[in-house]
Write an enzyme that holds these catalytic residues in place. Structure first.
Site, mmCIF file in Angstrom:
data_model
loop_
_atom_site.group_PDB
_atom_site.id
_atom_site.type_symbol
_atom_site.label_atom_id
_atom_site.label_comp_id
_atom_site.label_asym_id
_atom_site.label_seq_id
_atom_site.Cartn_x
_atom_site.Cartn_y
_atom_site.Cartn_z
ATOM 1 N N SER A 152 0.840 -1.195 0.000
ATOM 2 C CA SER A 152 0.000 0.000 0.000
ATOM 3 C C SER A 152 0.873 1.242 0.000
ATOM 4 O O SER A 152 1.990 1.239 0.512
ATOM 5 C CB SER A 152 -0.888 0.008 1.252
ATOM 6 O OG SER A 152 -1.544 1.253 1.400
ATOM 7 N N TYR A 165 -0.880 -0.446 9.974
ATOM 8 C CA TYR A 165 -1.126 -0.860 8.587
ATOM 9 C C TYR A 165 0.087 -0.546 7.710
ATOM 10 O O TYR A 165 0.541 -1.383 6.913
ATOM 11 C CB TYR A 165 -2.368 -0.128 8.090
ATOM 12 C CG TYR A 165 -2.830 -0.477 6.704
ATOM 13 C CD1 TYR A 165 -3.533 -1.652 6.453
ATOM 14 C CD2 TYR A 165 -2.603 0.400 5.642
ATOM 15 C CE1 TYR A 165 -3.991 -1.946 5.174
ATOM 16 C CE2 TYR A 165 -3.063 0.115 4.361
ATOM 17 C CZ TYR A 165 -3.747 -1.059 4.138
ATOM 18 O OH TYR A 165 -4.210 -1.350 2.872
ATOM 19 N N LYS A 169 2.468 -3.174 5.700
ATOM 20 C CA LYS A 169 2.518 -3.116 4.244
ATOM 21 C C LYS A 169 3.940 -2.915 3.728
ATOM 22 O O LYS A 169 4.304 -3.442 2.666
ATOM 23 C CB LYS A 169 1.596 -2.013 3.729
ATOM 24 C CG LYS A 169 0.108 -2.325 3.888
ATOM 25 C CD LYS A 169 -0.266 -3.631 3.218
ATOM 26 C CE LYS A 169 -1.762 -3.843 3.108
ATOM 27 N NZ LYS A 169 -2.113 -5.146 2.500
#
Length: 301
Positions: A152, A165, A169
C-alpha cells in the site's frame, strides 16, 4: 499476447469481496481454478463466516468456471496448511498465490492500543508469511510459481493514523524483495501490488472519487504480475485505470569520517540526498559495496 491461466490453480486470500473478489473472478474467467479464501469477518477482523467466500464461488461457477471456498484465517498457520493440502488433494498443483487478506484498525499512534498494532501485523504480514510458506515447497518442486503481496502507499509513503497498517505493508515489500531473490532459480516470481480502490477498507476516506475507483480497475495489473511472463521484484501501483511503478532506491551518497563526522553528515546532507545516479539495488549487499568503494577511494586503495 493474451494472458491466460488454463490448467493453473490460484489461491486468493481475502477474496470474499472487494479487490480479492475482483481478482478471483478475473483469474477464473481466464481459465484458472480458484481457491476463494475469506474468513468472512468484519473490516476490523472480528467475526467470521464462510458465506462471502461461498458467494464468490457461486459467481465463478455460474460463469462456467471452477472454484472452491475456504474460510481459514490466514493468521492460523495450521488452517492455512490444511487449506493447501485440500487444494493439492483436489487439483494437484498450486501456481498462483495472491496475498490479499487484510483488516484495518486505524488510530493515531498516540491512541493506538498495542493489541491493534499486533493484530494488523499478524493478518497482513504473518498471514502472507503463513500462506507463502505453505505453498513455497510446492512451487519449488514444480519449478514454477507466481506470488503477489498486497502492499500500500500507506506503507511506501506513510499515512496519518495507519502506523500499524503502514508498518505491515512495508514489511511485505521487504518479504517480496527477498523471496524474489530466493525463488529465482525455481522460476518463482514474487511481486507487490499497491492498489487504490473503493472497497470496505477505503469507505471512510474523504476526498476520493470513489465511483472511479472500482476494484476491477486494479485487477489487470494483478493479472500481469501472476502471468507466465510476469516480472519479479516489481512494486506495481494501480487504481482508477492508472498504473505506476514504485522503487526503493539508493543514492550515491558521500563520505565522512573523523571526530567531526556527525557535523560532516549534517553539512553534506543535501549531497548525500542527491538523487543523480541513484540505483535500484539488486540486493541489500549493494549498500555495503557502495560504502566500501567510497572508503577505498578515500584511503587511496
Amino acid at each position: 499476447m493474451t494472458i491466460g491461466f488454463d490448467g493453473q490453480v490460484a489461491i486468493v486470500t481475502g477474496a470474499g469481496g472487494g479487490l480479492g473478489r475482483a481478482h478471483a473472478l478475473a483469474l477464473a474467467a481466464r481459465g484458472a481454478k480458484v481457491v476463494v479464501n475469506d474468513l468472512g469477518g468484519a473490516r476490523d477482523g472480528s467475526g467470521g463466516s464462510a458465506t462471502a467466500a461461498g458467494a464468490v464461488v457461486a459467481e465463478i461457477e455460474a460463469a462456467g468456471g471452477e472454484a472452491m471456498a475456504n474460510a481459514a484465517s490466514v493468521t492460523d498457520a495450521a488452517a492455512v496448511e490444511a487449506m493447501v493440502a485440500e487444494v493439492m488433494a483436489r487439483w494437484g498443483r498450486i501456481d498462483i498465490l495472491v496475498n490479499n487478506a487484510g483488516i484495518l484498525r486505524d488510530k493515531s499512534f498516540a491512541k493506538m492500543e498495542l493489541a491493534d498494532f499486533r493484530l494488523v501485523m499478524d493478518v497482513h504480514l504473518m498471514g502472507a508469511v503463513h500462506c507463502t510458506k505453505a505453498v513455497w515447497d510446492i512451487m519449488r518442486a514444480q519449478n514454477y510459481g507466481r506470488i503477489v503481496m498486497t502492499t500500500s502507499s500507506s506503507g511506501l509513503f506513510g499515512n496519518f493514523g495507519q502506523a500499524n497498517y503502514g508498518a505491515a505493508k512495508m514489511a511485505l515489500v521487504g518479504l517480496m524483495q527477498t523471496l524474489a531473490i530466493e525463488g529465482a532459480k525455481n522460476d518463482i516470481r514474487v511481486n507487490a501490488l499497491a492498489p487504490t480502490a473503493h472497497t470496505r477498507m477505503t469507505e471512510d476516506l474523504q476526498g476520493l472519487p470513489l465511483e472511479a475507483l472500482g476494484p476491477e480497475l486494479v485487477t489487470p495489473g494483478l493479472l500481469h504480475l501472476v502471468s507466465r511472463d510476469a516480472p519479479t521484484r516489481a512494486i506495481l501501483a494501480a487504481g482508477a485505470g492508472g498504473f505506476e511503478r514504485a522503487y526503493v532506491t539508493l543514492t550515491q551518497g558521500d563520505f565522512a569520517v573523523g571526530p567531526d563526522a556527525p557535523e560532516q553528515v549534517a553539512a553534506r546532507f543535501d549531497a548525500i540526498s542527491d538523487r543523480e545516479n541513484e540505483i535500484v539495488p539488486e540486493m541489500g549487499a549493494a549498500q555495503g559495496m557502495i560504502e566500501l568503494t567510497k572508503a577505498q577511494k578515500h584511503h587511496g586503495a
